[in-house]
Each structure stands twice: as C-alpha cells, then as structure tokens.
Design a protein around this motif. Structure first.
Motif, PDB file in Angstrom:
ATOM      1  N   VAL A 159      21.623   3.612  -4.386  1.00 56.73           N
ATOM      2  CA  VAL A 159      20.470   4.489  -4.194  1.00 56.73           C
ATOM      3  C   VAL A 159      19.387   3.840  -3.336  1.00 56.73           C
ATOM      4  O   VAL A 159      19.157   2.632  -3.398  1.00 56.73           O
ATOM      5  N   ILE A 160      18.724   4.676  -2.542  1.00 54.06           N
ATOM      6  CA  ILE A 160      17.488   4.271  -1.857  1.00 54.06           C
ATOM      7  C   ILE A 160      16.347   4.771  -2.726  1.00 54.06           C
ATOM      8  O   ILE A 160      16.216   5.977  -2.960  1.00 54.06           O
ATOM      9  N   GLY A 161      15.543   3.862  -3.244  1.00 54.90           N
ATOM     10  CA  GLY A 161      14.418   4.235  -4.101  1.00 54.90           C
ATOM     11  C   GLY A 161      13.103   3.959  -3.401  1.00 54.90           C
ATOM     12  O   GLY A 161      12.975   2.978  -2.670  1.00 54.90           O
ATOM     13  N   SER A 162      12.124   4.835  -3.623  1.00 59.88           N
ATOM     14  CA  SER A 162      10.845   4.711  -2.927  1.00 59.88           C
ATOM     15  C   SER A 162       9.676   4.794  -3.899  1.00 59.88           C
ATOM     16  O   SER A 162       9.674   5.634  -4.805  1.00 59.88           O
ATOM     17  N   ASP A 163       8.675   3.927  -3.700  1.00 64.88           N
ATOM     18  CA  ASP A 163       7.506   3.916  -4.578  1.00 64.88           C
ATOM     19  C   ASP A 163       6.291   3.437  -3.798  1.00 64.88           C
ATOM     20  O   ASP A 163       6.432   2.813  -2.741  1.00 64.88           O
ATOM     21  N   GLU A 164       5.090   3.723  -4.336  1.00 63.83           N
ATOM     22  CA  GLU A 164       3.863   3.321  -3.648  1.00 63.83           C
ATOM     23  C   GLU A 164       2.899   2.627  -4.600  1.00 63.83           C
ATOM     24  O   GLU A 164       2.972   2.795  -5.812  1.00 63.83           O
ATOM     25  N   VAL A 165       1.981   1.838  -4.015  1.00 65.93           N
ATOM     26  CA  VAL A 165       0.979   1.093  -4.774  1.00 65.93           C
ATOM     27  C   VAL A 165      -0.353   1.193  -4.034  1.00 65.93           C
ATOM     28  O   VAL A 165      -0.387   1.363  -2.820  1.00 65.93           O
ATOM     29  N   GLY A 166      -1.439   1.082  -4.776  1.00 66.53           N
ATOM     30  CA  GLY A 166      -2.758   1.021  -4.155  1.00 66.53           C
ATOM     31  C   GLY A 166      -3.504   2.334  -4.109  1.00 66.53           C
ATOM     32  O   GLY A 166      -4.649   2.374  -3.647  1.00 66.53           O
ATOM     33  N   THR A 167      -2.907   3.413  -4.622  1.00 67.50           N
ATOM     34  CA  THR A 167      -3.562   4.715  -4.509  1.00 67.50           C
ATOM     35  C   THR A 167      -4.758   4.850  -5.447  1.00 67.50           C
ATOM     36  O   THR A 167      -5.644   5.666  -5.200  1.00 67.50           O
ATOM     37  N   GLY A 168      -4.794   4.078  -6.510  1.00 68.40           N
ATOM     38  CA  GLY A 168      -5.912   4.150  -7.447  1.00 68.40           C
ATOM     39  C   GLY A 168      -6.922   3.045  -7.269  1.00 68.40           C
ATOM     40  O   GLY A 168      -7.860   2.917  -8.063  1.00 68.40           O
ATOM     41  N   ASP A 169      -6.735   2.217  -6.243  1.00 68.48           N
ATOM     42  CA  ASP A 169      -7.628   1.090  -5.987  1.00 68.48           C
ATOM     43  C   ASP A 169      -8.620   1.421  -4.882  1.00 68.48           C
ATOM     44  O   ASP A 169      -8.229   1.882  -3.801  1.00 68.48           O
ATOM     45  N   TYR A 170      -9.895   1.151  -5.137  1.00 67.06           N
ATOM     46  CA  TYR A 170     -10.935   1.394  -4.138  1.00 67.06           C
ATOM     47  C   TYR A 170     -10.799   0.420  -2.971  1.00 67.06           C
ATOM     48  O   TYR A 170     -10.809   0.809  -1.807  1.00 67.06           O
ATOM     49  N   PHE A 171     -10.674  -0.850  -3.297  1.00 68.55           N
ATOM     50  CA  PHE A 171     -10.451  -1.861  -2.268  1.00 68.55           C
ATOM     51  C   PHE A 171      -8.959  -1.962  -1.968  1.00 68.55           C
ATOM     52  O   PHE A 171      -8.120  -1.810  -2.852  1.00 68.55           O
TER      53      PHE A 171
ATOM     54  N   LEU B 190     -17.591  -1.479   4.601  1.00 67.00           N
ATOM     55  CA  LEU B 190     -16.701  -0.839   3.622  1.00 67.00           C
ATOM     56  C   LEU B 190     -15.538  -0.108   4.288  1.00 67.00           C
ATOM     57  O   LEU B 190     -14.494   0.093   3.684  1.00 67.00           O
ATOM     58  N   ARG B 191     -15.726   0.309   5.532  1.00 64.15           N
ATOM     59  CA  ARG B 191     -14.706   1.108   6.218  1.00 64.15           C
ATOM     60  C   ARG B 191     -13.372   0.381   6.331  1.00 64.15           C
ATOM     61  O   ARG B 191     -12.305   1.008   6.271  1.00 64.15           O
ATOM     62  N   SER B 192     -13.408  -0.919   6.517  1.00 62.92           N
ATOM     63  CA  SER B 192     -12.174  -1.680   6.678  1.00 62.92           C
ATOM     64  C   SER B 192     -11.681  -2.291   5.365  1.00 62.92           C
ATOM     65  O   SER B 192     -10.631  -2.925   5.329  1.00 62.92           O
ATOM     66  N   LEU B 193     -12.442  -2.084   4.286  1.00 61.37           N
ATOM     67  CA  LEU B 193     -12.107  -2.717   3.006  1.00 61.37           C
ATOM     68  C   LEU B 193     -11.790  -1.721   1.896  1.00 61.37           C
ATOM     69  O   LEU B 193     -11.093  -2.058   0.944  1.00 61.37           O
ATOM     70  N   THR B 194     -12.283  -0.487   2.039  1.00 60.84           N
ATOM     71  CA  THR B 194     -12.207   0.453   0.922  1.00 60.84           C
ATOM     72  C   THR B 194     -11.659   1.824   1.324  1.00 60.84           C
ATOM     73  O   THR B 194     -11.484   2.119   2.506  1.00 60.84           O
ATOM     74  N   LYS B 195     -11.429   2.636   0.305  1.00 63.36           N
ATOM     75  CA  LYS B 195     -11.129   4.058   0.493  1.00 63.36           C
ATOM     76  C   LYS B 195     -12.453   4.784   0.290  1.00 63.36           C
ATOM     77  O   LYS B 195     -12.869   5.036  -0.840  1.00 63.36           O
ATOM     78  N   LEU B 196     -13.113   5.093   1.378  1.00 64.39           N
ATOM     79  CA  LEU B 196     -14.501   5.544   1.353  1.00 64.39           C
ATOM     80  C   LEU B 196     -14.752   6.818   0.554  1.00 64.39           C
ATOM     81  O   LEU B 196     -15.846   7.034   0.051  1.00 64.39           O
ATOM     82  N   HIS B 197     -13.754   7.692   0.438  1.00 69.51           N
ATOM     83  CA  HIS B 197     -13.989   8.968  -0.245  1.00 69.51           C
ATOM     84  C   HIS B 197     -14.040   8.825  -1.749  1.00 69.51           C
ATOM     85  O   HIS B 197     -14.426   9.769  -2.456  1.00 69.51           O
ATOM     86  N   PHE B 198     -13.663   7.660  -2.295  1.00 72.58           N
ATOM     87  CA  PHE B 198     -13.723   7.442  -3.736  1.00 72.58           C
ATOM     88  C   PHE B 198     -15.185   7.544  -4.193  1.00 72.58           C
ATOM     89  O   PHE B 198     -16.117   7.227  -3.449  1.00 72.58           O
ATOM     90  N   ALA B 199     -15.385   7.934  -5.443  1.00 67.95           N
ATOM     91  CA  ALA B 199     -16.733   8.060  -6.002  1.00 67.95           C
ATOM     92  C   ALA B 199     -17.457   6.710  -6.041  1.00 67.95           C
ATOM     93  O   ALA B 199     -18.692   6.665  -6.113  1.00 67.95           O
ATOM     94  N   ASN B 200     -16.707   5.614  -5.965  1.00 66.10           N
ATOM     95  CA  ASN B 200     -17.313   4.276  -5.982  1.00 66.10           C
ATOM     96  C   ASN B 200     -18.305   4.074  -4.850  1.00 66.10           C
ATOM     97  O   ASN B 200     -19.268   3.314  -4.991  1.00 66.10           O
ATOM     98  N   THR B 201     -18.091   4.734  -3.723  1.00 62.48           N
ATOM     99  CA  THR B 201     -18.982   4.567  -2.572  1.00 62.48           C
ATOM    100  C   THR B 201     -20.400   5.001  -2.914  1.00 62.48           C
ATOM    101  O   THR B 201     -21.368   4.271  -2.666  1.00 62.48           O
ATOM    102  N   GLU B 202     -20.537   6.202  -3.495  1.00 66.49           N
ATOM    103  CA  GLU B 202     -21.862   6.703  -3.861  1.00 66.49           C
ATOM    104  C   GLU B 202     -22.504   5.835  -4.937  1.00 66.49           C
ATOM    105  O   GLU B 202     -23.708   5.567  -4.902  1.00 66.49           O
ATOM    106  N   LYS B 203     -21.708   5.397  -5.883  1.00 63.00           N
ATOM    107  CA  LYS B 203     -22.224   4.539  -6.956  1.00 63.00           C
ATOM    108  C   LYS B 203     -22.721   3.213  -6.388  1.00 63.00           C
ATOM    109  O   LYS B 203     -23.778   2.708  -6.787  1.00 63.00           O
TER     110      LYS B 203
END
Length: 310
Positions: free
Chosen positions: A95-107, A290-303
């Motif tokens: 089988v070819i299996g696929s998974d992802e990481v980092g979607t819940g991390d701000y940085f 922050l643009r090169s370090l984070t996912k800017l649309h996360f609520a963490n940006t406003e906080k």
C-alpha cells in the motif's frame, strides 16, 4: 464538517481545559465543563467525560488527546461516504499510505508524506520501531525516521509558511491545501516505484471523499485508481504510520530551522505559549516576521497583537 467525540478521564479533562485556556468561551452548555474555540475547531467538554470536537481542523486537535486516557473514541466525518470499504486483509497488502503533520500548529509548515510499504518490509519496519506516531515521543520519531528513510520509497512535500499564507489569502482553505499536497505526494511516490506494484492507496481521511475530489477540481492529474480513505489510518496499514513518522520528523526539522531564524525556541501547537512567543516576535522583529514563521489566519495572530500592544 468533521465531528469527533472522545471519552476521557477526569484528569485528562482538567488537562484539556488548561491546554485550551487561551481560547475558552464564556458560555458553556448545560452539563458542560468548558467550551473552547482554537483555530478551525470548537471543543465542548461535558461532566460525563465526553468531549466533542467540531470543525475543519478538529482532526489535528483530536490527535493531541487520542490515547491519553481516552476510553472510547467515536468518529463521524460526514454522512456521505463514511462506510469503510477496506478488505479484511488490507493490513497485509502492498500500500501507498499518505498522512500530514503541522495543520494544528501556528508556527511551522504543513508537511505531507506518501510512502510505499510492501509485505516484505513489515517485519523490518516494526523492528525499527514503526507504529502509530501518537504513541511515540518526538525524540523517538526522529530516531526511527533516520532509519526508515533508507528502507521505504516515499515523497515528502513541505508547504512553507510564506506560500501557505499566500494561498490562504487567495481563498485556499486548509482542506483544499491538504488535498492538493496529498495528491501530489502520491503522484510523486508512484513515479518512483518503477516496476513495483501496489494494491491500494490509503489516505488518512480529513474530509469526505466527494469533498476531497472537489478540492482537486482543475488539477492536471488526480489520482483516483485504488484510492481508499479511512480515519485513524495509522492503525490500518504500516504505510500510513511510516508517512506520519516521516512527516513529523520533517516538521520537527523545519521547526528547528525556524527557531534558529527567529532567534528563540518556537513552541508547538496553538496554545497560550504560542501567543506569548508570537507577541515577543512582533515586538522584536515586527509583524511581518510572522509571515515566514506562522499560519497567519490562526486566531493566535490577533491574540499576539493584543499582547504585544500591552
């Protein structure tokens, strides 16, 4: 919209409330302990020990708590296409299996890996320590990943923060980005197999199949043949466990590089420590850092902006 319910112990419930302190809501439903709204997810915890996760990013939040005193897990993705079609002998197939990481991390970036694993490799991979990555420490993941990169055929894709933010601003949501990356990683892995044959492709399900293919509309080459979707796919085939470990390893390497660039150790996740770290960066390097370090649309940006103004 994803919908997951975990049943956890009282101790874990308290830990969860502390973890989501920065996103706790003032209104709590009857019989509830707390309600929190981290980016892309609404979490409602009840006195019974049941915790409901709802939203496009709920899988990332659920993964933080599965296996930690969770006595029962019930997962509902969508009424459409949820019935498993995997054959009983699926775990013994190539089988070819696929998974992802980092979607819940701000940085840090999103990392996606597709790996090909055949039966002749099972014993070796297990001997090298491959299993569900949620049962492994980051230190163990790094150690195992360094060994298995020489064993399996795989493709790694890293969506760096600058490009991630640019695509978000163009209207690409998280699931569309995941779909594009999974499809590309699988294509890349297939191209590396040469004369090797695979029985199936398994994607760790983050959205119903009909929506997954909808996100890929307009993509030049969409892989459909032999593709299967399943939640908790790491436990269904070793190939997904391998992909999860390699994706986590790549994410951790990227975090180390970004920490060096930032001049400080960047915290993982999307909690209060992340807000404080982002605020510190805004004060020392300016908001654009922050643009090169984070996912800017996360609520963490406003906080972080609010903290930085204090």
């Amino acid at each position: 919209m994803s919908n997951t319910v975990l049943t956890v112990s009282e101790d874990t419930l308290l830990k969860m409330k502390a973890h989501y302190q920065s996103s706790l809501q003032s209104k709590v439903p009857q019989g509830g302990v707390f309600m929190a709204k981290p980016s892309g997810c609404t979490i409602t915890a009840y006195k019974s020990g049941k915790v409901m996760f709802q939203g496009s990013n709920c899988d990332a939040e659920v993964s933080k708590w599965q296996g930690k005193s969770a006595s029962q897990t019930t997962k509902k993705v969508n009424p459409t296409n949820t019935k498993s079609t995997l054959p009983k002998n699926f775990s013994s197939l190539a089988v070819i299996g696929s998974d992802e990481v980092g979607t819940g991390d701000y940085f840090g970036p999103m990392t996606v890996v597709a790996s090909f694993v055949e039966p002749s490799q099972f014993e070796l991979l297990k001997e090298l320590g491959v299993k569900d990555s949620k049962e492994l420490t980051d230190e163990a993941i790094c150690s195992i990943a360094k060994k298995i990169v020489h064993v399996v055929t795989y493709s790694l894709l890293v969506l760096h923060n600058e490009k991630y933010n640019a695509m978000q601003e163009k209207g690409y949501n998280m699931n569309k980005l995941k779909a594009l990356l999974h499809n590309q990683a699988i294509r890349n892995t297939i191209s590396k197999l040469e004369d090797k044959k695979y029985d199936a492709i398994l994607i760790d399900q983050f959205t119903p199949p009909n929506l997954y293919y909808g996100y890929l509309k307009g993509t030049k080459e969409v892989i459909r043949d032999k593709v299967q979707f399943a939640t908790k796919a790491e436990g269904l085939h070793l190939s997904v466990a391998v992909s999860s470990i390699l994706a986590r390893y790549a994410f951790l390497q990227q975090m180390d590089q970004l920490s060096e660039k930032a001049g400080m150790t960047l915290p993982k996740g999307a909690g209060a420590k992340v807000d404080q770290a982002a605020a510190k960066l805004i004060k020392s390097k300016g908001f654009e850092a922050l643009r090169s370090l984070t996912k800017l649309h996360f609520a963490n940006t406003e906080k972080a902006l609010k903290i930085a103004k204090k």
